[in-house]
Design an enzyme around this catalytic site. Structure first.
Site, short mmCIF file in Angstrom:
data_model
loop_
_atom_site.label_atom_id
_atom_site.label_comp_id
_atom_site.label_asym_id
_atom_site.label_seq_id
_atom_site.Cartn_x
_atom_site.Cartn_y
_atom_site.Cartn_z
CG ASP A 39 -28.19 -1.05 -2.10
OD1 ASP A 39 -28.83 -1.63 -1.11
OD2 ASP A 39 -27.36 -1.63 -2.69
NE ARG A 168 -22.56 -7.24 -3.48
CZ ARG A 168 -22.18 -8.44 -3.22
NH1 ARG A 168 -21.45 -9.31 -3.61
NH2 ARG A 168 -22.36 -8.47 -1.52
C1 FRU Z 1 -26.42 -3.92 -1.13
C2 FRU Z 1 -26.50 -4.63 -1.95
C3 FRU Z 1 -25.33 -4.59 -2.99
C4 FRU Z 1 -25.92 -4.94 -4.25
C5 FRU Z 1 -27.75 -4.69 -4.18
C6 FRU Z 1 -28.43 -5.77 -4.66
O1 FRU Z 1 -27.70 -3.69 -0.27
O2 FRU Z 1 -26.63 -6.23 -1.49
O3 FRU Z 1 -24.29 -4.97 -2.69
O4 FRU Z 1 -25.48 -4.52 -5.42
O5 FRU Z 1 -27.84 -4.60 -2.78
O6 FRU Z 1 -29.84 -5.36 -5.01
#
Ligand code: FRU
Length: 493
Positions: A39, A168
């Site tokens: 991300d 999160r």
């Molecule tokens: C989305 C995700 C988020 C998390 C991150 C972990 O792609 O799953 O929800 O914060 O990637 O790398």
């Protein structure tokens, strides 16, 4: 003072970045300094530069304990790597520093809000329980320090029965009275997605305000990476739902990124939804973030992949994961429009224009080829045209294609023949309607294609890993069509 874990990550990326040759990376899309990227995080304009942080596992090209990588740019296309800023090195984030966003403090420091993840042993041997909490860090655009009062939000701050392990991806913003608000994704007691809203007077002390939005099992079961931004007088609520059930052609199964368009009453913190849509109808678009550029533009970037397809890889990869092109957003008639940032035009060179070419059967056009290219295509299907196909990244054996079927009003993307032996999702389609003239903008950057339909009312994105020698572009019409092509090579200045 930086931790040993962060120091090690910095030494590692410095030692290994030279293993990746420039031509093994995309030309103007951000890829990880080394190894793995997912991300976008903390996408912002700060201290005279664009900052793009990213979910980062420096040690191998698969997901692992998350760090925050960092790059800066003046034009959103030429990115300069800066040292990794955060590592999983405190008690509450020892399993990972997950996604988050950025704001600015009154004293000029940048404030990052992110998720800390830790795992705890359970009574059952080999079984761990995961806890997600929200944390903050401050910095000057180069180095960042985690707040000693972390975590700032924990399981004690969610409504009774809500998930402690799916909590999160905080999206932080400043309200017009100077206080801070954030939304954090979570699951309610039934397991359905909800976005929780918190308030803070200073960005460090947070309290629960309300359930900002409840999904009630409408779109998937968990909304990753929520984002909330004003654009053209409307408010856009983005999220990336997990386990979405297909709904018509608009929403395919699995992972994608969606947008609710509506209004927002800041007094009562109420978002009223008026329309919904998928953000990108291709294969590889997830976890988007937006930012406001100094000139007022709303710019969005996404992870050019998604969790359902990340087994789709290059044969001998040294890195995995790219960001999409930064896209300028606008809203018209409750519809989201996306277009590549205008800075891309500055990379254009070697124009080739072919006007009103009659296409019947398959043909190529003089000067129209390449893997780093920007094409504006205008297709006028004839009465007898059943399909018009553009093939790119083409050689004798391989291609990726886009097919317009005027009668069905569908645009179809297909990367089955890009050399892959992986049987993952390779085809997607979207409704574009039956048009007298279909305008497409196709942006190619070595390993990716991003397609923008019409004025930007639809986008389709896909990655592929064909050899770079497969640089052909061809056109095929079943029936007679008229085609106008404006094509540029893209070069880094
Ligand atoms: C989305 C995700 C988020 C998390 C991150 C972990 O792609 O799953 O929800 O914060 O990637 O790398």
């Amino acid at each position: 003072m930086i931790s040993e874990i962060l120091k090690r990550a910095r030494e590692y990326e410095l030692a290994h970045e030279k293993d990746i040759l420039p031509q093994e990376r995309p030309l103007f899309h951000l890829s990880p300094r080394v190894s793995w990227l997912n991300d976008p995080n903390g996408f912002s304009w700060y201290n005279g530069k664009y900052h793009l942080f990213y979910q980062y596992h420096p040690y191998s090209s698969v997901w692992g304990p998350m760090h925050w990588g960092h790059a800066v740019s003046d034009d959103l296309l030429n990115w300069e790597y800066l040292p990794v800023i955060m590592a999983p090195d405190t008690e509450c984030d020892s399993f990972g520093v997950f996604s988050g966003t950025a704001e600015v403090l009154p004293d000029g420091r940048q404030l990052l809000m992110y998720t800390g993840v830790r795992k705890e042993k359970t009574e059952i041997k080999g079984k761990y329980k995961e806890y997600q909490v929200q944390c903050v860090a401050t910095g000057d655009g180069l180095t960042y320090e985690k707040y000693e009062g972390n975590p700032v939000l924990t399981g004690a701050d969610v409504p009774a029965g809500s998930s402690l392990s799916d909590f999160r991806d905080p999206k932080i913003w400043r309200k017009s009275d100077g206080t801070y608000a954030c939304i954090v994704t979570n699951r309610d007691a039934s397991g359905s997605a909800q976005l929780l809203m918190y308030h803070s007077p200073d960005g460090f002390h947070w309290s629960f305000h309300k359930v900002f939005f409840a999904n009630n099992w409408r779109f998937g079961n968990m909304w990753e990476c929520p984002d909330f931004v004003e654009c053209d007088g409307k408010w856009l609520l983005f999220s990336s739902p997990m386990e979405l059930e297909a709904m018509g052609i608009e929403y395919p199964n699995g992972r994608s990124c969606m947008c609710l368009i509506g209004s927002y009453d800041e007094q009562t913190d109420t978002f009223t939804e008026e329309a919904d849509q998928i953000v990108d109808s291709g294969i590889d678009f997830y976890a988007s973030q937006t930012m406001k550029a100094p000139d007022g533009r709303t710019i969005m970037v996404g992870w050019m992949a998604n969790w359902d397809v990340c087994e789709f890889r290059q044969p001998k990869e040294k890195w995995y994961g790219m960001m999409t092109l930064p896209r300028e957003l606008s809203v018209r008639n409750n519809r989201l429009y996306q277009n590549p940032v205008r800075e891309l035009e500055g990379l254009r060179t070697n124009p080739v224009v072919c006007k009103d070419v009659e296409i019947r059967g398959k043909t190529t056009l003089e000067g129209v080829k390449g893997r780093c290219a920007d094409l504006v295509l205008r297709i006028r299907p004839g009465q007898d045209t059943t399909a018009f196909t553009i093939r790119f990244a083409e050689d004798e054996k391989h291609h990726v294609s886009l097919t317009y079927c005027p009668a069905e009003g569908l645009l179809k993307l297909d990367r089955r023949f890009s050399g892959t032996r992986q049987g993952t999702i390779h085809q997607r389609e979207c409704v574009v309607g039956s048009r007298e003239e279909l305008k497409l903008r196709l942006v190619l950057d070595r390993f990716s294609a991003e397609v923008f339909v019409g004025e930007g009312e639809r986008a389709m994105t896909a990655i592929f890993f064909t050899e770079q020698t497969a640089d052909g572009i061809s056109f095929e019409s079943n029936g007679t069509s008229l085609l106008t092509v404006e094509k540029y090579d893209l070069e880094r200045k």
